[in-house]
Design a protein around this motif. Structure first.
Motif, PDB file in Angstrom:
ATOM      1  N   GLU A 287      -5.550-104.637  32.504  1.00 44.85           N
ATOM      2  CA  GLU A 287      -5.300-105.583  33.593  1.00 44.85           C
ATOM      3  C   GLU A 287      -6.627-106.213  33.995  1.00 44.85           C
ATOM      4  N   HIS A 288      -6.630-107.528  34.120  1.00 45.84           N
ATOM      5  CA  HIS A 288      -7.870-108.197  34.519  1.00 45.84           C
ATOM      6  C   HIS A 288      -8.300-107.714  35.904  1.00 45.84           C
ATOM      7  N   PRO A 289      -9.570-107.344  36.086  1.00 49.05           N
ATOM      8  CA  PRO A 289     -10.007-106.742  37.356  1.00 49.05           C
ATOM      9  C   PRO A 289      -9.954-107.680  38.559  1.00 49.05           C
ATOM     10  N   VAL A 290      -9.879-108.978  38.319  1.00 49.40           N
ATOM     11  CA  VAL A 290      -9.823-109.928  39.430  1.00 49.40           C
ATOM     12  C   VAL A 290      -8.410-110.469  39.616  1.00 49.40           C
ATOM     13  N   THR A 291      -7.801-110.935  38.527  1.00 51.54           N
ATOM     14  CA  THR A 291      -6.483-111.568  38.647  1.00 51.54           C
ATOM     15  C   THR A 291      -5.336-110.569  38.541  1.00 51.54           C
ATOM     16  N   GLY A 292      -5.597-109.410  37.927  1.00 54.92           N
ATOM     17  CA  GLY A 292      -4.541-108.423  37.716  1.00 54.92           C
ATOM     18  C   GLY A 292      -3.606-108.767  36.569  1.00 54.92           C
ATOM     19  N   LYS A 293      -3.879-109.868  35.885  1.00 58.06           N
ATOM     20  CA  LYS A 293      -3.011-110.305  34.790  1.00 58.06           C
ATOM     21  C   LYS A 293      -3.250-109.449  33.539  1.00 58.06           C
ATOM     22  N   PRO A 294      -2.215-109.215  32.721  1.00 60.55           N
ATOM     23  CA  PRO A 294      -2.392-108.435  31.499  1.00 60.55           C
ATOM     24  C   PRO A 294      -3.180-109.203  30.456  1.00 60.55           C
ATOM     25  N   MET A 295      -4.068-108.516  29.784  1.00 65.59           N
ATOM     26  CA  MET A 295      -4.874-109.102  28.713  1.00 65.59           C
ATOM     27  C   MET A 295      -4.819-108.156  27.517  1.00 65.59           C
ATOM     28  N   ARG A 296      -4.766-108.729  26.321  1.00 61.72           N
ATOM     29  CA  ARG A 296      -4.699-107.890  25.118  1.00 61.72           C
ATOM     30  C   ARG A 296      -5.478-108.558  23.985  1.00 61.72           C
ATOM     31  N   PHE A 297      -6.308-107.784  23.313  1.00 58.74           N
ATOM     32  CA  PHE A 297      -7.098-108.280  22.195  1.00 58.74           C
ATOM     33  C   PHE A 297      -6.891-107.361  21.002  1.00 58.74           C
ATOM     34  N   GLU A 298      -6.777-107.968  19.834  1.00 53.30           N
ATOM     35  CA  GLU A 298      -6.525-107.197  18.619  1.00 53.30           C
ATOM     36  C   GLU A 298      -7.379-107.738  17.487  1.00 53.30           C
ATOM     37  N   THR A 299      -7.929-106.846  16.657  1.00 52.51           N
ATOM     38  CA  THR A 299      -8.745-107.233  15.521  1.00 52.51           C
ATOM     39  C   THR A 299      -8.094-106.747  14.227  1.00 52.51           C
ATOM     40  N   ASP A 300      -8.595-107.248  13.102  1.00 51.80           N
ATOM     41  CA  ASP A 300      -8.076-106.835  11.802  1.00 51.80           C
ATOM     42  C   ASP A 300      -8.559-105.437  11.430  1.00 51.80           C
ATOM     43  N   ILE A 301      -7.794-104.763  10.578  1.00 47.69           N
ATOM     44  CA  ILE A 301      -8.254-103.497   9.998  1.00 47.69           C
ATOM     45  C   ILE A 301      -9.414-103.811   9.057  1.00 47.69           C
ATOM     46  N   PRO A 302     -10.535-103.098   9.153  1.00 49.91           N
ATOM     47  CA  PRO A 302     -11.678-103.385   8.271  1.00 49.91           C
ATOM     48  C   PRO A 302     -11.306-103.334   6.789  1.00 49.91           C
ATOM     49  N   LYS A 303     -11.828-104.266   6.028  1.00 50.60           N
ATOM     50  CA  LYS A 303     -11.526-104.368   4.596  1.00 50.60           C
ATOM     51  C   LYS A 303     -11.796-103.067   3.833  1.00 50.60           C
ATOM     52  N   PRO A 304     -12.941-102.379   4.094  1.00 49.13           N
ATOM     53  CA  PRO A 304     -13.199-101.151   3.326  1.00 49.13           C
ATOM     54  C   PRO A 304     -12.139-100.069   3.536  1.00 49.13           C
ATOM     55  N   PHE A 305     -11.489-100.051   4.694  1.00 53.10           N
ATOM     56  CA  PHE A 305     -10.435 -99.059   4.947  1.00 53.10           C
ATOM     57  C   PHE A 305      -9.249 -99.317   4.028  1.00 53.10           C
ATOM     58  N   LEU A 306      -8.820-100.578   3.965  1.00 51.42           N
ATOM     59  CA  LEU A 306      -7.662-100.929   3.160  1.00 51.42           C
ATOM     60  C   LEU A 306      -7.928-100.795   1.669  1.00 51.42           C
ATOM     61  N   SER A 307      -9.190-101.020   1.279  1.00 50.92           N
ATOM     62  CA  SER A 307      -9.504-100.976  -0.147  1.00 50.92           C
ATOM     63  C   SER A 307      -9.327 -99.571  -0.728  1.00 50.92           C
ATOM     64  N   GLN A 308      -9.334 -98.553   0.118  1.00 52.20           N
ATOM     65  CA  GLN A 308      -9.113 -97.181  -0.369  1.00 52.20           C
ATOM     66  C   GLN A 308      -7.684 -96.980  -0.857  1.00 52.20           C
ATOM     67  N   PHE A 309      -6.800 -97.915  -0.498  1.00 51.90           N
ATOM     68  CA  PHE A 309      -5.402 -97.844  -0.912  1.00 51.90           C
ATOM     69  C   PHE A 309      -5.058 -98.985  -1.883  1.00 51.90           C
ATOM     70  N   GLY A 310      -6.120 -99.638  -2.384  1.00 51.15           N
ATOM     71  CA  GLY A 310      -5.919-100.724  -3.329  1.00 51.15           C
ATOM     72  C   GLY A 310      -5.342-101.969  -2.692  1.00 51.15           C
ATOM     73  N   GLU A 311      -5.499-102.116  -1.391  1.00 51.46           N
ATOM     74  CA  GLU A 311      -4.926-103.260  -0.672  1.00 51.46           C
ATOM     75  C   GLU A 311      -5.987-104.295  -0.366  1.00 51.46           C
ATOM     76  N   LYS A 312      -5.544-105.534  -0.328  1.00 51.31           N
ATOM     77  CA  LYS A 312      -6.412-106.614   0.106  1.00 51.31           C
ATOM     78  C   LYS A 312      -6.285-106.732   1.624  1.00 51.31           C
ATOM     79  N   PRO A 313      -7.332-107.287   2.284  1.00 51.24           N
ATOM     80  CA  PRO A 313      -7.271-107.414   3.735  1.00 51.24           C
ATOM     81  C   PRO A 313      -6.141-108.301   4.193  1.00 51.24           C
ATOM     82  N   GLN A 314      -5.698-108.058   5.442  1.00 54.32           N
ATOM     83  CA  GLN A 314      -4.606-108.828   6.031  1.00 54.32           C
ATOM     84  C   GLN A 314      -5.079-110.206   6.432  1.00 54.32           C
ATOM     85  N   GLY A 315      -4.109-111.095   6.588  1.00 56.82           N
ATOM     86  CA  GLY A 315      -4.396-112.396   7.169  1.00 56.82           C
ATOM     87  C   GLY A 315      -4.902-113.426   6.176  1.00 56.82           C
TER      88      GLY A 315
END
Length: 315
Positions: A287-315
């Protein structure tokens, strides 16, 4: 990535507000037009090449943001500011990207290898130091206040406050304000149980290594939830949600279940598929400390993690 409702601060260059030099000239835009034409009219009889030089050297701002494009489209109501001294622009951020900023907070994505904040023994480049320099471009007395840390070799989302009062407010109500802190962890071995919860009380040795006690109230209470996203004979990729945020909590808890985080020799890893920890702070929601509104941020799974399963990065 969703941004919250607060008006974000522009992240282009920004004027230094120091006392040196003559005060800036400010002009109000009354009709649509291009920036260069507007300046030629307002700064007459100053020559075309001279006005272009002002733009090239970052001495012109529109609505508080340095603007260098000759054909920048001006809108009625905007303010154009022209300084005689050249603008001071923050140095490029190293191993750090700002994903959101307003007058109260900064959310940044940290690379593995960058310290969150310096210790007494370490005074090298840190996320804290770089963001302090960043906010001081617009206001030389501005400060940054850290809300939570990531280990040096852990990547992902961090949040900083721009005032001590915001820091205190958020930390005092952390469990209520922070709605989601989700990590992805690449751990050794095949995790057979597809989801689970790990609960212990964390303590610290004289050598600053954390460990679990399973005796109630014998240390700091720590609860970690996990879900298997990918699995192979050698590695498993887990989604990890923190119910509590203790020092090295995920690293200790993964060791406790016999699946230490990849490359984490300190907490029992026997393999090193890459030179960083297999841990990334992927989602941060609050929750934003001033407005109280919900905020959400998301990042990609790092490429080296996925490469351990033979996968290419997302997106």
């Amino acid at each position: 990535m969703r941004k919250g409702p607060s008006s974000p601060r522009p992240r282009g260059g920004a004027f230094s507000r120091g006392s040196a030099g003559a005060p800036p000239k400010t002009f109000k835009v009354t009709e649509p037009g291009e920036l260069l034409s507007f300046l030629l009219d307002k700064l007459a009889p100053q020559g075309r090449n001279s006005v272009k030089s002002l733009l090239a050297h970052g001495q012109v701002s529109v609505a508080g943001k340095v603007e260098k494009l000759y054909n920048y489209a001006l809108k009625p109501g905007q303010e154009v500011e022209v300084r005689k001294d050249r603008a001071t622009v923050a140095p490029p951020l190293v191993g750090l990207r700002i994903v959101y900023e307003d007058d109260a907070i900064v959310v940044a994505n940290k690379d593995a290898g960058l310290l969150s904040i310096a210790t007494d023994r370490e005074t090298e480049l840190t996320a804290y130091r770089q963001l302090t320099a960043h906010v001081r471009i617009a206001n030389p007395s501005a400060r940054i206040f850290i809300l939570h840390r990531l280990d040096r070799e852990t990547s992902g989302l961090m949040m900083f406050a721009k005032s001590e009062s915001i820091q205190q407010k958020m930390q005092d109500n952390w469990k209520d304000v922070v709605k989601e802190r989700t990590y992805v962890a690449l751990v050794e071995g095949l995790v057979k149980k597809t989801n689970g919860t790990i609960e212990s009380w964390l303590k610290e040795t004289s050598t600053l290594k954390m460990y679990s006690s399973f005796a109630k109230n014998d240390g700091q209470h720590a609860i970690t939830h996990y879900k298997v996203l990918r699995a192979s004979r050698n590695y498993s990729l887990l989604e990890v949600d923190l119910e509590t945020g203790r020092k090295n909590q995920i690293r200790v808890h993964m060791q406790d279940i016999g699946h230490p985080i990849a490359s984490d020799k300190k907490y029992g890893a026997k393999t090193k598929p890459f030179s960083r920890l297999g841990l990334h702070a992927r989602v941060l929601a609050f929750e934003h400390p001033v407005t109280g509104k919900p905020m959400r941020f998301e990042t990609d799974i790092p490429k080296p993690f996925l490469s351990q399963f033979g996968e290419k990065p997302q997106g």
